[in-house]
Design a protein around this motif. Sequence first.
Motif, PDB file in Angstrom:
ATOM      1  N   ASN A 126       0.831  -1.215   0.000  1.00  0.00           N
ATOM      2  CA  ASN A 126       0.000   0.000   0.000  1.00  0.00           C
ATOM      3  C   ASN A 126       0.860   1.257   0.000  1.00  0.00           C
ATOM      4  N   ASP A 127       1.857   1.292   0.868  1.00  0.00           N
ATOM      5  CA  ASP A 127       2.724   2.473   0.962  1.00  0.00           C
ATOM      6  C   ASP A 127       3.548   2.672  -0.303  1.00  0.00           C
ATOM      7  N   LEU A 128       4.050   1.575  -0.873  1.00  0.00           N
ATOM      8  CA  LEU A 128       4.803   1.686  -2.126  1.00  0.00           C
ATOM      9  C   LEU A 128       3.911   2.214  -3.247  1.00  0.00           C
ATOM     10  N   ALA A 129       2.694   1.690  -3.334  1.00  0.00           N
ATOM     11  CA  ALA A 129       1.765   2.123  -4.383  1.00  0.00           C
ATOM     12  C   ALA A 129       1.484   3.619  -4.254  1.00  0.00           C
ATOM     13  N   GLU A 130       1.270   4.069  -3.025  1.00  0.00           N
ATOM     14  CA  GLU A 130       1.003   5.490  -2.804  1.00  0.00           C
ATOM     15  C   GLU A 130       2.227   6.334  -3.147  1.00  0.00           C
ATOM     16  N   LYS A 131       3.383   5.907  -2.648  1.00  0.00           N
ATOM     17  CA  LYS A 131       4.623   6.656  -2.872  1.00  0.00           C
ATOM     18  C   LYS A 131       4.944   6.772  -4.367  1.00  0.00           C
ATOM     19  N   LEU A 132       4.706   5.699  -5.117  1.00  0.00           N
ATOM     20  CA  LEU A 132       5.066   5.672  -6.538  1.00  0.00           C
ATOM     21  C   LEU A 132       3.900   6.015  -7.458  1.00  0.00           C
ATOM     22  N   GLN A 133       2.755   6.329  -6.863  1.00  0.00           N
ATOM     23  CA  GLN A 133       1.550   6.662  -7.624  1.00  0.00           C
ATOM     24  C   GLN A 133       1.217   5.570  -8.643  1.00  0.00           C
ATOM     25  N   MET A 134       1.137   4.350  -8.123  1.00  0.00           N
ATOM     26  CA  MET A 134       0.820   3.180  -8.928  1.00  0.00           C
ATOM     27  C   MET A 134      -0.302   2.420  -8.238  1.00  0.00           C
ATOM     28  N   THR A 135      -0.918   1.504  -8.969  1.00  0.00           N
ATOM     29  CA  THR A 135      -1.929   0.661  -8.346  1.00  0.00           C
ATOM     30  C   THR A 135      -1.255  -0.413  -7.498  1.00  0.00           C
ATOM     31  N   GLN A 136      -1.975  -0.890  -6.495  1.00  0.00           N
ATOM     32  CA  GLN A 136      -1.436  -1.962  -5.650  1.00  0.00           C
ATOM     33  C   GLN A 136      -1.170  -3.211  -6.482  1.00  0.00           C
ATOM     34  N   SER A 137      -2.036  -3.466  -7.434  1.00  0.00           N
ATOM     35  CA  SER A 137      -1.881  -4.633  -8.299  1.00  0.00           C
ATOM     36  C   SER A 137      -0.573  -4.562  -9.101  1.00  0.00           C
ATOM     37  N   ALA A 138      -0.290  -3.390  -9.660  1.00  0.00           N
ATOM     38  CA  ALA A 138       0.933  -3.213 -10.451  1.00  0.00           C
ATOM     39  C   ALA A 138       2.172  -3.371  -9.570  1.00  0.00           C
ATOM     40  N   VAL A 139       2.131  -2.801  -8.377  1.00  0.00           N
ATOM     41  CA  VAL A 139       3.261  -2.917  -7.451  1.00  0.00           C
ATOM     42  C   VAL A 139       3.450  -4.373  -7.037  1.00  0.00           C
ATOM     43  N   SER A 140       2.360  -5.043  -6.702  1.00  0.00           N
ATOM     44  CA  SER A 140       2.447  -6.452  -6.285  1.00  0.00           C
ATOM     45  C   SER A 140       3.070  -7.312  -7.371  1.00  0.00           C
ATOM     46  N   HIS A 141       2.662  -7.067  -8.614  1.00  0.00           N
ATOM     47  CA  HIS A 141       3.204  -7.837  -9.735  1.00  0.00           C
ATOM     48  C   HIS A 141       4.723  -7.648  -9.833  1.00  0.00           C
ATOM     49  N   GLN A 142       5.181  -6.406  -9.734  1.00  0.00           N
ATOM     50  CA  GLN A 142       6.616  -6.129  -9.838  1.00  0.00           C
ATOM     51  C   GLN A 142       7.380  -6.671  -8.622  1.00  0.00           C
ATOM     52  N   LEU A 143       6.777  -6.592  -7.439  1.00  0.00           N
ATOM     53  CA  LEU A 143       7.420  -7.131  -6.241  1.00  0.00           C
ATOM     54  C   LEU A 143       7.645  -8.633  -6.376  1.00  0.00           C
ATOM     55  N   LYS A 144       6.687  -9.317  -6.967  1.00  0.00           N
ATOM     56  CA  LYS A 144       6.826 -10.764  -7.164  1.00  0.00           C
ATOM     57  C   LYS A 144       8.036 -11.076  -8.042  1.00  0.00           C
TER      58      LYS A 144
END
Length: 105
Positions: A47-65
């Motif tokens: 959640n914090d990464l998505a907010e900080k990077l102005q991205m969706t949680q789904s997009a961040v989760s995909h890249q984190l994986k």
Amino acid sequence: MEHYSCKFEELPNEEEMYDLAELFKVFGDSTRIKILFALFADEFCVNDLAEKLQMTQSAVSHQLKILKVNKLIKSRRDGKQMYYSLADEHVRTIIAMGREHIEEG
């Protein structure tokens, strides 16, 4: 800076060269680079990464994986929340060396 040299007959085997090429492919995405830069400072939840990077949680989760599968980040659980951080100092070194290389241009 440490310099690596190898003679032609000392080339890594095919599997090692393939693995190295795959690792560098992970660095070939600017979204993943943004996430790694964010993780330089601190650990973050999705959640914090998505907010900080102005991205969706789904997009961040995909890249984190992808980053986690390639052992560039690690995670820890705190209750129901997962927190992500850099796996080790090698990640910082790779990014720093890349920046140094492009800034020499």
